[in-house]
Design a protein around this motif. Structure first.
Motif, PDB file in Angstrom:
ATOM      1  N   ARG A 218      72.265   8.044  60.580  1.00  0.00           N
ATOM      2  CA  ARG A 218      73.725   7.890  60.565  1.00  0.00           C
ATOM      3  C   ARG A 218      74.145   6.880  59.493  1.00  0.00           C
ATOM      4  O   ARG A 218      75.144   7.082  58.803  1.00  0.00           O
ATOM      5  CB  ARG A 218      74.209   7.427  61.953  1.00  0.00           C
ATOM      6  CG  ARG A 218      75.723   7.244  62.067  1.00  0.00           C
ATOM      7  CD  ARG A 218      76.457   8.512  61.725  1.00  0.00           C
ATOM      8  NE  ARG A 218      77.894   8.377  61.879  1.00  0.00           N
ATOM      9  CZ  ARG A 218      78.784   9.118  61.215  1.00  0.00           C
ATOM     10  NH1 ARG A 218      78.372  10.056  60.353  1.00  0.00           N
ATOM     11  NH2 ARG A 218      80.071   8.938  61.406  1.00  0.00           N
ATOM     12  N   VAL A 219      73.380   5.812  59.329  1.00  0.00           N
ATOM     13  CA  VAL A 219      73.673   4.830  58.295  1.00  0.00           C
ATOM     14  C   VAL A 219      73.617   5.480  56.914  1.00  0.00           C
ATOM     15  O   VAL A 219      74.469   5.235  56.057  1.00  0.00           O
ATOM     16  CB  VAL A 219      72.690   3.639  58.374  1.00  0.00           C
ATOM     17  CG1 VAL A 219      72.808   2.749  57.148  1.00  0.00           C
ATOM     18  CG2 VAL A 219      72.956   2.827  59.631  1.00  0.00           C
ATOM     19  N   ARG A 220      72.622   6.345  56.686  1.00  0.00           N
ATOM     20  CA  ARG A 220      72.527   7.024  55.389  1.00  0.00           C
ATOM     21  C   ARG A 220      73.740   7.895  55.124  1.00  0.00           C
ATOM     22  O   ARG A 220      74.271   7.927  54.011  1.00  0.00           O
ATOM     23  CB  ARG A 220      71.248   7.874  55.325  1.00  0.00           C
ATOM     24  CG  ARG A 220      70.104   7.192  54.609  1.00  0.00           C
ATOM     25  CD  ARG A 220      68.936   8.154  54.391  1.00  0.00           C
ATOM     26  NE  ARG A 220      68.415   8.622  55.663  1.00  0.00           N
ATOM     27  CZ  ARG A 220      67.570   7.931  56.414  1.00  0.00           C
ATOM     28  NH1 ARG A 220      67.178   6.735  56.043  1.00  0.00           N
ATOM     29  NH2 ARG A 220      67.117   8.413  57.554  1.00  0.00           N
ATOM     30  N   GLU A 221      74.183   8.631  56.150  1.00  0.00           N
ATOM     31  CA  GLU A 221      75.372   9.476  55.972  1.00  0.00           C
ATOM     32  C   GLU A 221      76.599   8.632  55.633  1.00  0.00           C
ATOM     33  O   GLU A 221      77.406   9.011  54.775  1.00  0.00           O
ATOM     34  CB  GLU A 221      75.625  10.293  57.233  1.00  0.00           C
ATOM     35  CG  GLU A 221      74.636  11.415  57.475  1.00  0.00           C
ATOM     36  CD  GLU A 221      74.821  12.599  56.524  1.00  0.00           C
ATOM     37  OE1 GLU A 221      75.797  12.607  55.742  1.00  0.00           O
ATOM     38  OE2 GLU A 221      73.963  13.507  56.568  1.00  0.00           O
ATOM     39  N   LEU A 222      76.755   7.501  56.307  1.00  0.00           N
ATOM     40  CA  LEU A 222      77.905   6.639  56.047  1.00  0.00           C
ATOM     41  C   LEU A 222      77.792   5.945  54.688  1.00  0.00           C
ATOM     42  O   LEU A 222      78.798   5.686  54.023  1.00  0.00           O
ATOM     43  CB  LEU A 222      78.052   5.604  57.160  1.00  0.00           C
ATOM     44  CG  LEU A 222      78.476   6.153  58.524  1.00  0.00           C
ATOM     45  CD1 LEU A 222      78.470   5.051  59.575  1.00  0.00           C
ATOM     46  CD2 LEU A 222      79.863   6.792  58.439  1.00  0.00           C
ATOM     47  N   TYR A 223      76.571   5.647  54.271  1.00  0.00           N
ATOM     48  CA  TYR A 223      76.373   5.072  52.935  1.00  0.00           C
ATOM     49  C   TYR A 223      76.782   6.091  51.868  1.00  0.00           C
ATOM     50  O   TYR A 223      77.437   5.751  50.877  1.00  0.00           O
ATOM     51  CB  TYR A 223      74.904   4.676  52.764  1.00  0.00           C
ATOM     52  CG  TYR A 223      74.642   3.681  51.663  1.00  0.00           C
ATOM     53  CD1 TYR A 223      74.383   2.349  51.944  1.00  0.00           C
ATOM     54  CD2 TYR A 223      74.626   4.078  50.318  1.00  0.00           C
ATOM     55  CE1 TYR A 223      74.127   1.438  50.932  1.00  0.00           C
ATOM     56  CE2 TYR A 223      74.381   3.176  49.315  1.00  0.00           C
ATOM     57  CZ  TYR A 223      74.132   1.858  49.620  1.00  0.00           C
ATOM     58  OH  TYR A 223      73.889   0.961  48.605  1.00  0.00           O
ATOM     59  N   TRP A 224      76.384   7.335  52.090  1.00  0.00           N
ATOM     60  CA  TRP A 224      76.790   8.417  51.180  1.00  0.00           C
ATOM     61  C   TRP A 224      78.312   8.543  51.161  1.00  0.00           C
ATOM     62  O   TRP A 224      78.916   8.698  50.090  1.00  0.00           O
ATOM     63  CB  TRP A 224      76.137   9.719  51.634  1.00  0.00           C
ATOM     64  CG  TRP A 224      76.476  10.929  50.821  1.00  0.00           C
ATOM     65  CD1 TRP A 224      77.360  11.914  51.137  1.00  0.00           C
ATOM     66  CD2 TRP A 224      75.916  11.283  49.554  1.00  0.00           C
ATOM     67  NE1 TRP A 224      77.392  12.866  50.155  1.00  0.00           N
ATOM     68  CE2 TRP A 224      76.511  12.502  49.172  1.00  0.00           C
ATOM     69  CE3 TRP A 224      74.971  10.697  48.708  1.00  0.00           C
ATOM     70  CZ2 TRP A 224      76.202  13.144  47.961  1.00  0.00           C
ATOM     71  CZ3 TRP A 224      74.661  11.340  47.510  1.00  0.00           C
ATOM     72  CH2 TRP A 224      75.270  12.548  47.148  1.00  0.00           C
ATOM     73  N   GLN A 225      78.920   8.473  52.320  1.00  0.00           N
ATOM     74  CA  GLN A 225      80.381   8.527  52.415  1.00  0.00           C
ATOM     75  C   GLN A 225      81.017   7.384  51.611  1.00  0.00           C
ATOM     76  O   GLN A 225      82.045   7.582  50.953  1.00  0.00           O
ATOM     77  CB  GLN A 225      80.805   8.429  53.877  1.00  0.00           C
ATOM     78  CG  GLN A 225      82.302   8.289  54.112  1.00  0.00           C
ATOM     79  CD  GLN A 225      82.627   8.083  55.584  1.00  0.00           C
ATOM     80  OE1 GLN A 225      82.329   8.940  56.410  1.00  0.00           O
ATOM     81  NE2 GLN A 225      83.237   6.958  55.934  1.00  0.00           N
ATOM     82  N   ALA A 226      80.413   6.210  51.670  1.00  0.00           N
ATOM     83  CA  ALA A 226      80.942   5.067  50.931  1.00  0.00           C
ATOM     84  C   ALA A 226      80.939   5.336  49.431  1.00  0.00           C
ATOM     85  O   ALA A 226      81.924   5.052  48.726  1.00  0.00           O
ATOM     86  CB  ALA A 226      80.130   3.810  51.250  1.00  0.00           C
TER      87      ALA A 226
END
Length: 315
Positions: A218-226
């Protein structure tokens, strides 16, 4: 001259072993400021609430305790505190982290001297659950960080160290699911970010309940979103491509640590599709990033000059 007013927002949930250290480290700062601390206690059941109540009785109106019933979740908990904040400056702290003496005063002086600075951060010592020092949070040093630089090298900023101007509050008080990195990038759209290389806070590594430890995908997905949140007209193609390459470098190290080559294959396909440089040149950029970090790690291990060997986020 009137004293600057600072609100510190602290979120906590079942952190009875840490919360007193956290709050005392903030309330005992000698900074020549009107300081208030808002604590969002997300329905703790382990005695954390009782510790906060005892401290509130000791410190009076400087410490306000908001016990959430039912639980709000970490993001909504912090957003509610931010919307209650008053004064010219706001800080954020996680309840298992803490500040070192002199932290707040240094950062207030920094923002007073640099009106174009949107927010100021500081390095932190990393500690384990028992408080034993492990190393440093980053190797950034004393720097000014622009939006392109923050995108190209990725996030290495310690969130519990930030002090920002209340005029930038809308960037932080956003209930959308996002990583702190996305907020840092938004701050950098408003002005450069300052970073003090001296450790002025302490960060507990991988404590129970840590999102990084428990929800890595989930952190990776949110990092990508950032990364995707940065307006494309605000940075060059080169900045964007190098930001994507740095992200894939992080995925590479994670795939090695977890022995999961599928993780790298999945994210490489997404990065190559998004990069303006295509697969071949992006791979070169990723490889250069990997070699740069490996070189820093090797240099630290063989250094005889006292260089810190254990750095959580190398830049």
């Amino acid at each position: 001259m009137s004293l600057p007013a600072v609100t510190v927002c602290v979120v906590t949930y079942n952190q009875r072993n840490f919360i007193e250290t956290c709050l005392r480290s903030i309330l005992d700062q000698k900074a020549g400021a009107k300081l208030s601390v808002l604590v969002g206690d997300d329905g703790s059941t382990d005695g954390t609430s009782e510790i906060i109540e005892a401290l509130a009785a000791q410190y009076g109106k400087r410490l306000r305790h908001f016990r959430r019933e039912p639980n709000m979740g970490a993001k909504q908990n912090m957003c509610d505190l931010l919307l209650r904040a008053e004064g010219e400056f706001i800080a954020r702290v996680d309840g298992d982290d803490y500040w070192l003496p002199g932290k707040l005063g240094r950062q207030l002086d920094y923002l007073a001297k640099h009106p174009a600075c949107s927010a100021v951060y500081a390095n932190a010592v990393t500690v384990d659950e028992a408080g034993t020092r492990l190393g440093l949070f980053n190797d950034l040093g004393d720097v000014r960080i622009t939006l392109p630089a923050l995108l190209r090298r990725g996030n290495a900023l310690n969130n519990s160290s930030v002090l920002f101007r209340a005029t930038n509050l809308p960037l932080w008080a956003n209930n959308a699911d996002q990583l702190d990195y996305e907020v840092h990038l938004s701050q950098a759209l408003r002005g450069w970010l300052g970073h003090i290389g001296e450790p002025l806070a302490a960060y507990r590594v991988a404590t129970r309940g840590s999102m990084v430890a428990s929800s890595n995908e989930r952190v990776r997905e949110l990092y990508w979103q950032a990364i995707q949140s940065v307006p494309r007209n605000a940075v060059s193609d080169d900045d964007y491509a190098r930001g994507l390459a740095d992200f894939l470098r992080r995925v590479f190290f994670r795939s090695l640590a977890t022995r999961d080559p599928g993780l790298l294959r999945t994210w490489a396909a997404r990065v190559y599709a998004a990069s303006p440089y295509g697969a071949a040149w992006t791979t070169v950029l990723v490889a250069a990033n990997i070699l740069r970090i490996c070189g820093k790690m090797l240099a630290a291990r063989v250094s005889l000059s006292g260089q810190e060997k254990n750095v959580l986020y190398r830049h």
